[in-house]
Design an enzyme around this catalytic site. Sequence first.
Site, mmCIF file in Angstrom:
data_model
loop_
_atom_site.group_PDB
_atom_site.id
_atom_site.type_symbol
_atom_site.label_atom_id
_atom_site.label_comp_id
_atom_site.label_asym_id
_atom_site.label_seq_id
_atom_site.Cartn_x
_atom_site.Cartn_y
_atom_site.Cartn_z
ATOM 1 N N ASP A 199 67.332 -54.901 38.571
ATOM 2 C CA ASP A 199 68.459 -55.263 37.718
ATOM 3 C C ASP A 199 67.968 -55.936 36.439
ATOM 4 O O ASP A 199 68.504 -55.729 35.362
ATOM 5 C CB ASP A 199 69.403 -56.229 38.456
ATOM 6 C CG ASP A 199 70.127 -55.531 39.591
ATOM 7 O OD1 ASP A 199 69.934 -54.300 39.741
ATOM 8 O OD2 ASP A 199 70.874 -56.202 40.317
ATOM 9 N N LEU A 245 98.570 -31.599 46.060
ATOM 10 C CA LEU A 245 98.000 -30.919 47.218
ATOM 11 C C LEU A 245 99.029 -30.891 48.328
ATOM 12 O O LEU A 245 99.661 -31.907 48.611
ATOM 13 C CB LEU A 245 96.795 -31.706 47.725
ATOM 14 C CG LEU A 245 95.441 -31.478 47.069
ATOM 15 C CD1 LEU A 245 94.442 -32.495 47.587
ATOM 16 C CD2 LEU A 245 94.955 -30.062 47.347
ATOM 17 N N GLU A 292 85.720 -30.832 51.764
ATOM 18 C CA GLU A 292 85.248 -32.115 51.236
ATOM 19 C C GLU A 292 86.137 -33.243 51.735
ATOM 20 O O GLU A 292 87.251 -32.994 52.191
ATOM 21 C CB GLU A 292 85.223 -32.066 49.697
ATOM 22 C CG GLU A 292 86.587 -31.858 49.065
ATOM 23 C CD GLU A 292 86.495 -31.371 47.610
ATOM 24 O OE1 GLU A 292 85.853 -30.330 47.372
ATOM 25 O OE2 GLU A 292 87.070 -32.029 46.731
ATOM 26 N N LYS A 296 88.689 -36.402 51.495
ATOM 27 C CA LYS A 296 89.757 -36.734 50.548
ATOM 28 C C LYS A 296 89.677 -38.229 50.254
ATOM 29 O O LYS A 296 90.008 -39.072 51.096
ATOM 30 C CB LYS A 296 91.121 -36.376 51.141
ATOM 31 C CG LYS A 296 92.255 -36.654 50.165
ATOM 32 C CD LYS A 296 93.566 -36.057 50.653
ATOM 33 C CE LYS A 296 94.649 -36.212 49.603
ATOM 34 N NZ LYS A 296 94.963 -37.612 49.301
ATOM 35 N N LYS A 327 95.363 -34.570 56.579
ATOM 36 C CA LYS A 327 95.378 -36.039 56.566
ATOM 37 C C LYS A 327 94.989 -36.636 57.921
ATOM 38 O O LYS A 327 95.320 -36.091 58.973
ATOM 39 C CB LYS A 327 96.794 -36.537 56.201
ATOM 40 C CG LYS A 327 97.294 -36.059 54.859
ATOM 41 C CD LYS A 327 96.638 -36.793 53.699
ATOM 42 C CE LYS A 327 97.332 -38.074 53.354
ATOM 43 N NZ LYS A 327 98.492 -37.937 52.501
HETATM 44 O O1 D41 Z 1 89.477 -36.496 47.132
HETATM 45 C C1 D41 Z 1 90.608 -36.249 46.700
HETATM 46 N N1 D41 Z 1 91.527 -37.189 46.692
HETATM 47 C C2 D41 Z 1 90.950 -34.898 46.181
HETATM 48 C C3 D41 Z 1 92.143 -34.718 45.491
HETATM 49 C C4 D41 Z 1 90.076 -33.805 46.341
HETATM 50 N N2 D41 Z 1 88.907 -33.932 46.993
HETATM 51 N N3 D41 Z 1 90.421 -32.599 45.840
HETATM 52 C C5 D41 Z 1 91.584 -32.411 45.180
HETATM 53 N N4 D41 Z 1 91.865 -31.175 44.682
HETATM 54 C C6 D41 Z 1 92.996 -30.967 44.027
HETATM 55 C C7 D41 Z 1 93.290 -29.593 43.520
HETATM 56 C C8 D41 Z 1 92.902 -28.544 44.513
HETATM 57 C C9 D41 Z 1 94.745 -29.450 43.196
HETATM 58 C C10 D41 Z 1 92.480 -29.396 42.259
HETATM 59 C C11 D41 Z 1 92.491 -33.481 44.965
HETATM 60 C C12 D41 Z 1 93.667 -33.187 44.241
HETATM 61 N N5 D41 Z 1 93.900 -31.932 43.785
HETATM 62 C C13 D41 Z 1 94.708 -34.167 43.944
HETATM 63 N N6 D41 Z 1 94.552 -35.463 43.870
HETATM 64 C C14 D41 Z 1 95.739 -36.022 43.564
HETATM 65 C C15 D41 Z 1 96.658 -35.053 43.435
HETATM 66 C C16 D41 Z 1 96.008 -33.875 43.657
#
Ligand code: D41
Length: 674
Positions: free
Chosen positions: A37, A87, A117, A119, A318
């Site tokens: 650092d 989504l 991936e 969320k 979810k």
């Molecule tokens: O990690 C997330 N929160 C996340 C959100 C993710 N990994 N992929 C996402 N991909 C999309 C699309 C497919 C519509 C491009 C998203 C979101 N949307 C999303 N986050 C908030 C609203 C939509």
Amino acid sequence: MVERVPREAQARAAELRREIERHNRLYYRDDAPEISDAEYDRLFHELADLEARHPSLRSADSPTQRVGAAPGTQFATVVHRVPMLSLANAFDDADVEAFDRRCREGLEVEKVEYSCEPKFDGLAVSLAYEDGVLVQGATRGDGARGEDVTANLRTVHSIPLRLEVRRAPKLLEVRGEVIMLRRDFEEVNRRALERGERTFVNPRNAAAGGLRQLDPKLTAKRKLSFFAYGIGTAEGFEAPATHAKLLDFLAEAGFPVAKNRRIAHGAADLLAFYREVGAGRAALPYDIDGVVYKVNRSAEQERLGFVSRAPRWAIAHKFPAEEATTELLDIGVQVGRTGALTPVARLKPVFVGGTTIENATLHNEDEVRRKDIWRRDTVIVRRAGDVIPEVAGVAKAGPREPRDRFEMPAACPECGSAVVRLEDEAVARCTGGLVCPAQRKQALLHFAQRRAMDIEGLGDKLVDQLVEGGVVRTPADLYRLGIANLAALERMGGKSAANLVAAIEKSKDTTLPRFLYALGIRNVGEVTARDLARHFGTLDAIMEASAEALQEAPDVGPVVAESIATFMNERHNREGIEQLRAVGVHWAEGEPARRARAGPFAGKIVVLTGTLAGMTRDEAKERIEAAGGKVTGSVSKKTDYVVAGAEAGSKLERAQELGVRVLDEEEFLKLLGA
Ligand code: D41
């Protein structure tokens, strides 16, 4: 007038910017720093100095500009040129199977390739890069328009200010999630508690609050993080053929992307990914609220298109909610192994994040007040990862009659000893350290420790058995153990029983410092025990000393003095000590050390800081004490002198603030009469 900047300065600034951003990526994206650092700070300051001398070097992508902007009054609106879609959600296996079926049918294929991936549980933002330079950052808002939070997003160190690409696209919007790491969340809440402010319920709320600060300096303090998951508008950019390749590109361009991502074929693979990520969830440094499945090939994504405002080619699966509301039936108090009293919520059983919860921690009295929680309220219960469930806040107040209010009990529910809460501490504690059943095991182990009474062979398994079998309740009981009691225990032969009895017997012949340390008085470590013994000479003198008199001993400040006085004032502890003396624990008592009553430092309180050229800190301390003074650790209004050596730090500043007399080495020696 155009400023003339020497070429070397320009070149050096460019080099520093590249280096600093590279170290930023190593630190924030790769979690693999190459420099300390301090070295990082040096590079940063060199750049800041150059820019101060030549302001025209200060470009928008300079790392020094991360916290530069002045506070605004409100955020401007940003219209997303390509809307930020939402989504669709899947909550169970059947939903996921239905999603896979729709994709197969829409594409008319047997098996679909997906990119999976985690969320991230944060806030979606869009970052616009023009010719590779970050020019605007916006919240998702309603998907069509959001708020311009560029200055705040610049403070997020994992967001590159410039893309790491060979040929920068004319325009590229990178989309992703702003989150707060759990450890940063804990830090934010700890600081809020210290300042008597409200704490945040979860990292997501803390991140949201941070992103919407009008002063970017406040955002910077929140230490937000970013993970990229897609792109929006792009000009002069050839998009990769698959989502997986897009993420690889984003990682190369300098963005953190999810490490645990995977290609899957068909619904069974998707569900396997979901279960694996779910199982590893608690160990992640951030909160996730599910996983996202996306059709991998861009051409197939296009063919599927979207319905209303969500793509047909992606879905969020979810995890079960980790928050629920329920009735708070009662608030009890639990005594921990160290004597800390924790208020505990007794709840109407509720299913949260996969298990039924009946008890949740309320942390401490201040938290109960701050969150304004009363018995019979309806509360929000939260479970994050593998941590103890907690009551996050009140959803709806109950009747709130006087009896519903929580008060910390004055006596320990386990042993009846007095409960105290020291100044500066959030935690209330039972003072019956020697006798409280809740603290018994811990107290006995500490008592038997090598550096305390040194009872060889008395380890935790044995202490568990002795306490659980009711054979030993207090330290004095140890000295009443016979070979017969011991040999009856598990894994204890006659030989080991005899050895242990001998070790216990041997420990009776001890020293006052060891005995004092063995008592397990809060804030009394080995060094303090030795200083106390030396200063007072006898145990009785220590037991009779007032908190004020205790502070006469070297290095004993108000907090330590208060701990000792509280311990000694507790009747149960005094009885415990008498019992130990009665069973034959003994030591040689001494004369109290005579503090010089005359001398140049008589009655003076002195603080040492920095390094002296001519003597070590211990020598300086000894000489001050020999000259009648007392050396303490921190500067306060009561301090008479601060002796400042080379590289003196915050203590010197504090002394100057308080107007305490500061002595340099020469003046100090002169005063000592050396
Ligand atoms: O990690 C997330 N929160 C996340 C959100 C993710 N990994 N992929 C996402 N991909 C999309 C699309 C497919 C519509 C491009 C998203 C979101 N949307 C999303 N986050 C908030 C609203 C939509």
